[in-house]
Scaffold this active site. Structure first.
Site, short mmCIF file in Angstrom:
data_model
loop_
_atom_site.label_atom_id
_atom_site.label_comp_id
_atom_site.label_asym_id
_atom_site.label_seq_id
_atom_site.Cartn_x
_atom_site.Cartn_y
_atom_site.Cartn_z
NE ARG A 197 27.09 1.87 24.44
CZ ARG A 197 26.49 2.69 23.33
NH1 ARG A 197 26.28 1.61 21.79
NH2 ARG A 197 26.90 3.59 22.91
CD GLU A 203 36.00 -4.25 48.43
OE1 GLU A 203 35.62 -4.61 49.84
OE2 GLU A 203 35.46 -2.90 48.86
CG ASN A 229 26.50 4.76 26.04
OD1 ASN A 229 26.65 4.00 26.68
ND2 ASN A 229 27.47 5.94 25.79
N GLY A 233 31.55 -1.18 38.70
CA GLY A 233 31.05 -1.90 38.65
C GLY A 233 30.00 -1.12 39.44
CB THR A 238 32.19 0.76 20.38
OG1 THR A 238 31.60 0.26 19.13
CG2 THR A 238 32.33 2.42 20.20
CG HIS A 280 38.51 -4.28 42.39
ND1 HIS A 280 37.16 -3.63 42.17
CD2 HIS A 280 38.92 -3.94 43.36
CE1 HIS A 280 36.85 -3.05 43.61
NE2 HIS A 280 37.73 -2.74 43.84
#
Ligand code: PLP
Length: 396
Positions: free
Chosen positions: A251, A165, A249, A58, A31, A191
């Site tokens: 993360r 982008e 959340n 993103g 984590t 990307h």
């Protein structure tokens, strides 16, 4: 004979990226942790974004920017109905965080040369209720940032840069994502760099950083600068579980951080090779009369050093996109639309009553005539290049 295949994305993960991921897997600490911290620091330092927080996409970065702007802990917060300017050529999660935060999007057409805001049209859309501009840096390109910053200053507007982008593009030597109060980046697999899924939210203001940190992880006080102060004020609560703000959340994990960081360290090399590949393809395409006559490859804006991950192409008036796409895909060349085309044509716009009757001529033109193909991070071989040119020629 094996069939020709020119993919939008090649496997972006190198042995050394995987090795970094495996190290984290073996450590048992998967984590958010030290790898995330390191990636954030290195990212801020190189991109000059001041504060960076790793998130799981993103889209999450865009959501956190707008949720921060409306947060009650923010001294100058935006309120319901405040307007945010956004280009009609945008991604779904460029737009929806604005709406999900109770703000009102105002759509502006694009400039066909840059695929970014038409800045004259942008200025016309500003009203007393306009509080922010969300600029979407499309496929490694950007608008004239000097002019955009002038407009921002003149009307005292906030700037959020959706740089999902365009990681690595510079305007007059300054990285995109370092101009606005907030910026977002995406490390999705197609990307400039990839960590599977992943993103970065950056902000200039240290108080905003504290809000975003809390919103990113359940709204709790853990890791905030004033964590101890908050605990003192709430002595009746377990100090490890104080929910100081609203929260999500969003993360990421240290596995993604380690892979993302390994790729980020080589971003300059990726940009260089992609540029070389682009120049090679451009030269071959424009040597071919049929391709030259019908198709135009997007150039970078003046003063810009773009970081491309694809090759955006726009057909002329006589170009029949749907027939061409069918033919070229059959020949093994993968294509996709330029972002989502004119987003105002998407069914979700009608459902959420966001219909805007302004004519988006250029965004519409891009929907009808535009597409892009991939740009690999390894040097393109002449054999592949010749086949690519042949596939284009035969499909036109
Ligand atoms: C302009 C733009 N903004 C935001 C996003 C969302 O990024 P992610 O896929 O990491 O959620 C994308 C995705 O491709 C995008 O193109």
């Amino acid at each position: 004979m094996s069939k020709f295949f020119y993919p939008l994305v090649e496997n972006p993960y190198r042995k050394k990226d995987i090795k970094e991921g495996i190290k984290v897997l073996k450590s048992g600490k998967l984590t958010i942790g030290s790898k995330t911290e390191t990636f954030q620091k290195i990212f801020s330092k190189k991109m000059k974004t001041k504060n960076s927080l790793l998130v799981n996409s993103g889209s999450s970065a865009n959501l956190l920017a707008f949720q921060c702007l409306i947060n009650p802990y923010r001294k100058k917060r935006l309120t319901r109905g405040d307007e945010v300017i956004i280009p009609a050529l945008c991604w779904s999660t460029s737009l929806w965080p604005i709406v999900q935060s109770g703000l009102k999007p105002k759509f502006v057409d694009i400039d066909i040369e840059t695929l970014n805001f038409n800045l004259k049209e942008l200025e016309k859309k500003i009203t007393k209720k306009t509080k922010a501009i969300l600029v979407v840096h499309v496929l490694g390109n950007c608008p004239n940032m000097d002019q955009l910053m002038k407009i921002k200053k003149k009307y005292n507007l906030l700037l959020i840069e959706d740089t999902c982008e365009s990681l690595g593009t510079k305007f007059k030597g300054k990285y995109l994502g370092s101009f606005g109060e907030f910026s977002s980046f995406s490390f999705y697999s197609s990307h400039q760099i990839s960590s599977g899924e992943g993103g970065m939210i950056c902000c200039k203001n240290n108080d905003d950083l504290e809000i975003i940190k809390s919103l990113r992880a359940h709204g709790w006080s853990r890791g905030l600068k004033n964590e101890k102060k908050i605990a003192k004020k709430n002595k009746n609560l377990d100090k490890r579980f104080i929910f100081y703000n609203s929260g999500f959340n969003l993360r990421s994990t240290d596995i993604s951080a380690s892979i993302g960081l390994s790729q980020f360290k080589d971003i300059d090399q990726f940009i260089k090779i992609r540029n070389e590949n682009r120049n090679k393809i451009l030269k071959s395409f424009y040597k071919n009369k049929k391709i030259k006559k019908k198709l135009k490859i997007l150039q970078g804006n003046n003063f810009t050093k773009p970081s491309w991950f694809g090759l955006p192409i726009i057909g002329n008036k006589n170009f029949n996109k749907s027939i061409f796409i069918k033919k070229i895909e059959k020949r093994g060349v993968e294509t996709r639309p330029i972002i989502s085309g004119n987003f105002l044509k998407q069914p979700s716009i009608k459902k959420y009553k966001l219909i805007d009757k302004s004519k988006m001529y250029n965004a519409e033109y891009v929907s009808k005539k535009g597409f892009f193909i991939g740009l690999p991070t390894t040097k393109i071989k002449n054999k592949i290049l010749n086949k690519l040119v042949k596939s284009f020629e035969e499909s036109l």
